[in-house]
Write a protein that holds these residues in place. Sequence first.
Motif, mmCIF file in Angstrom:
data_model
loop_
_atom_site.group_PDB
_atom_site.id
_atom_site.type_symbol
_atom_site.label_atom_id
_atom_site.label_comp_id
_atom_site.label_asym_id
_atom_site.label_seq_id
_atom_site.Cartn_x
_atom_site.Cartn_y
_atom_site.Cartn_z
ATOM 1 N N PHE A 208 154.239 53.362 122.320
ATOM 2 C CA PHE A 208 153.576 52.666 121.220
ATOM 3 C C PHE A 208 154.249 51.325 120.953
ATOM 4 C CE2 PHE A 208 153.112 51.436 116.794
ATOM 5 C CZ PHE A 208 151.739 51.493 116.636
ATOM 6 N N ARG A 209 155.587 51.280 120.929
ATOM 7 C CA ARG A 209 156.302 50.015 120.676
ATOM 8 C C ARG A 209 155.928 48.971 121.717
ATOM 9 N NH1 ARG A 209 160.625 53.451 119.863
ATOM 10 N NH2 ARG A 209 161.537 52.911 121.890
ATOM 11 N N ARG A 210 155.869 49.388 122.977
ATOM 12 C CA ARG A 210 155.533 48.459 124.057
ATOM 13 C C ARG A 210 154.152 47.854 123.853
ATOM 14 N NH1 ARG A 210 152.444 49.591 128.488
ATOM 15 N NH2 ARG A 210 152.636 51.850 128.122
ATOM 16 N N LEU A 211 153.184 48.708 123.556
ATOM 17 C CA LEU A 211 151.815 48.234 123.404
ATOM 18 C C LEU A 211 151.622 47.461 122.096
ATOM 19 C CD1 LEU A 211 149.943 51.414 124.685
ATOM 20 C CD2 LEU A 211 150.289 49.258 125.906
ATOM 21 N N TRP A 212 152.285 47.888 121.038
ATOM 22 C CA TRP A 212 152.165 47.180 119.764
ATOM 23 C C TRP A 212 152.698 45.757 119.884
ATOM 24 C CZ3 TRP A 212 149.511 48.142 115.485
ATOM 25 C CH2 TRP A 212 149.806 47.423 114.321
ATOM 26 N N ASP A 213 153.795 45.586 120.602
ATOM 27 C CA ASP A 213 154.397 44.267 120.749
ATOM 28 C C ASP A 213 153.550 43.329 121.601
ATOM 29 O OD1 ASP A 213 156.524 45.037 119.182
ATOM 30 O OD2 ASP A 213 157.861 45.505 120.849
ATOM 31 N N GLU A 214 152.608 43.855 122.374
ATOM 32 C CA GLU A 214 151.708 43.002 123.152
ATOM 33 C C GLU A 214 150.623 42.373 122.284
ATOM 34 O OE1 GLU A 214 150.170 44.920 126.600
ATOM 35 O OE2 GLU A 214 152.164 45.563 127.308
ATOM 36 N N HIS A 215 150.419 42.889 121.084
ATOM 37 C CA HIS A 215 149.513 42.316 120.078
ATOM 38 C C HIS A 215 148.078 42.164 120.591
ATOM 39 C CE1 HIS A 215 149.920 40.137 116.060
ATOM 40 N NE2 HIS A 215 148.628 40.321 116.257
ATOM 41 N N GLU A 216 147.591 43.180 121.297
ATOM 42 C CA GLU A 216 146.188 43.184 121.685
ATOM 43 C C GLU A 216 145.342 43.646 120.504
ATOM 44 O OE1 GLU A 216 145.612 45.547 125.145
ATOM 45 O OE2 GLU A 216 146.801 44.252 126.441
ATOM 46 N N VAL A 217 144.164 43.049 120.349
ATOM 47 C CA VAL A 217 143.281 43.363 119.227
ATOM 48 C C VAL A 217 141.888 43.646 119.771
ATOM 49 C CG1 VAL A 217 142.242 42.520 117.095
ATOM 50 C CG2 VAL A 217 144.604 41.903 117.652
ATOM 51 N N ALA A 218 141.327 44.790 119.386
ATOM 52 C CA ALA A 218 139.968 45.125 119.818
ATOM 53 C C ALA A 218 139.457 46.281 118.983
ATOM 54 C CB ALA A 218 139.930 45.495 121.300
ATOM 55 N N VAL A 219 138.164 46.240 118.646
ATOM 56 C CA VAL A 219 137.523 47.324 117.924
ATOM 57 C C VAL A 219 136.632 48.073 118.901
ATOM 58 C CG1 VAL A 219 135.958 47.964 116.059
ATOM 59 C CG2 VAL A 219 137.565 46.060 115.758
ATOM 60 N N ARG A 220 136.837 49.368 118.997
ATOM 61 C CA ARG A 220 136.022 50.169 119.907
ATOM 62 C C ARG A 220 134.648 50.422 119.319
ATOM 63 N NH1 ARG A 220 139.634 55.263 121.009
ATOM 64 N NH2 ARG A 220 140.461 54.640 118.989
ATOM 65 N N ARG A 221 133.632 50.155 120.117
ATOM 66 C CA ARG A 221 132.272 50.474 119.719
ATOM 67 C C ARG A 221 131.632 51.459 120.702
ATOM 68 N NH1 ARG A 221 133.850 48.952 115.675
ATOM 69 N NH2 ARG A 221 133.210 47.175 114.409
ATOM 70 N N ALA A 222 131.985 51.314 121.983
ATOM 71 C CA ALA A 222 131.455 52.215 123.007
ATOM 72 C C ALA A 222 132.547 52.454 124.040
ATOM 73 C CB ALA A 222 130.218 51.610 123.668
ATOM 74 N N ASP A 223 132.543 53.634 124.622
ATOM 75 C CA ASP A 223 133.600 53.997 125.565
ATOM 76 C C ASP A 223 133.086 55.130 126.436
ATOM 77 O OD1 ASP A 223 136.030 54.055 126.819
ATOM 78 O OD2 ASP A 223 137.051 55.205 125.243
ATOM 79 N N ARG A 224 133.728 55.332 127.561
ATOM 80 C CA ARG A 224 133.490 56.511 128.397
ATOM 81 C C ARG A 224 134.837 57.158 128.653
ATOM 82 N NH1 ARG A 224 129.584 56.564 133.554
ATOM 83 N NH2 ARG A 224 128.118 56.625 131.797
ATOM 84 N N LYS A 225 134.911 58.459 128.446
ATOM 85 C CA LYS A 225 136.173 59.168 128.621
ATOM 86 C C LYS A 225 135.912 60.502 129.288
ATOM 87 C CE LYS A 225 136.666 58.947 124.242
ATOM 88 N NZ LYS A 225 137.222 58.964 122.889
ATOM 89 N N THR A 226 136.946 61.025 129.921
ATOM 90 C CA THR A 226 136.870 62.343 130.551
ATOM 91 C C THR A 226 137.760 63.294 129.766
ATOM 92 O OG1 THR A 226 136.463 61.381 132.742
ATOM 93 C CG2 THR A 226 137.226 63.666 132.653
ATOM 94 N N ILE A 227 137.138 64.284 129.156
ATOM 95 C CA ILE A 227 137.864 65.283 128.373
ATOM 96 C C ILE A 227 138.072 66.521 129.241
ATOM 97 C CG2 ILE A 227 137.759 66.794 126.353
ATOM 98 C CD1 ILE A 227 136.097 64.621 124.979
ATOM 99 N N VAL A 228 139.313 66.971 129.327
ATOM 100 C CA VAL A 228 139.661 68.143 130.137
ATOM 101 C C VAL A 228 139.691 69.359 129.214
ATOM 102 C CG1 VAL A 228 141.318 69.168 131.725
ATOM 103 C CG2 VAL A 228 141.033 66.672 131.651
ATOM 104 N N HIS A 229 138.667 70.189 129.326
ATOM 105 C CA HIS A 229 138.551 71.347 128.445
ATOM 106 C C HIS A 229 139.143 72.588 129.113
ATOM 107 C CE1 HIS A 229 136.735 74.516 126.006
ATOM 108 N NE2 HIS A 229 136.590 73.592 125.068
#
Length: 283
Positions: A208-229
């Motif tokens: 989290f610290r690594r990614l937070w320090d990169e200061h990327e900004v984006a709001v998710r509206r649509a996505d595709r993900k693979t859920i392993v059930h």
Amino acid sequence: MQREELADFLRRRREAVRPAEAGLTEGPRRRTSGLRREEVAMLAGMSVDYVVRLEQGRSSRPSAQLLGALARALRLSDDERDHLFHLAGHQPVPADGTACLARAGLIRMLDLLDGTPALVLSELGEVLAQNRTSVLLAGDLTGFSGDRRYLPYRWFTEPDVRAAHAADDRERHSRQIVADLRVVAGRRPGDPEVSRLVDRLRAASGDFRRLWDEHEVAVRRADRKTIVHPRVGSLRMDCETLVTPDQRQELVVLTPADEEARERLELLRVLGTEEFPSDAPAR
């Protein structure tokens, strides 16, 4: 707490809800047009005896969590839900601004999407409500407390949560979560709830610290993900996010991305909840 007023309000709201509005079958022998007490108890996840005592003005003060469950079971509007809290001696919204209850309109949308996994989230990733298919797919995500109630915190601190997503999705998903949280932090500058969550995540997770320090900004509206059930295997799901006008809550809807996922989701609905783990991730 205004016991008599609370009792009267609960009785009248129960009698005003048609069974079909709550997803129940009326049946030929029903003598009342409203819900029965046992049906309210089932929908709210509490004992029939407690519902009876509430309606008779004999109960102790219900908790905010119980009031939220009653508000959902009785399909209360936002104004009615706030009135319910006031009668029970609670503030409808905590002082820190946490959106602890899903909006009534979003709850109704969950009901309409019964066969499709859907859930309501606060802007910080707290699951406020789910429909049955979402629980089948991801477990019940509404009962966490402390930092664990936030999906970003569980994602970065609990390996089992990440393990429920395909390995090649995890880095991208991590970036999306952090970029989304950045947007919230910018929208709520100086908010102690947001600051505390970010500070605790920075202390708990190097990723989290690594990614937070990169200061990327984006709001998710649509996505595709693979859920392993654990019961039906991998499901490729398309995720659509609808945000309320005040940007404090969002409705997340997951639909099968291919025929295989559609078949596995249908199998999961047939299998039901027997022996299903209660803390699998959903975002």
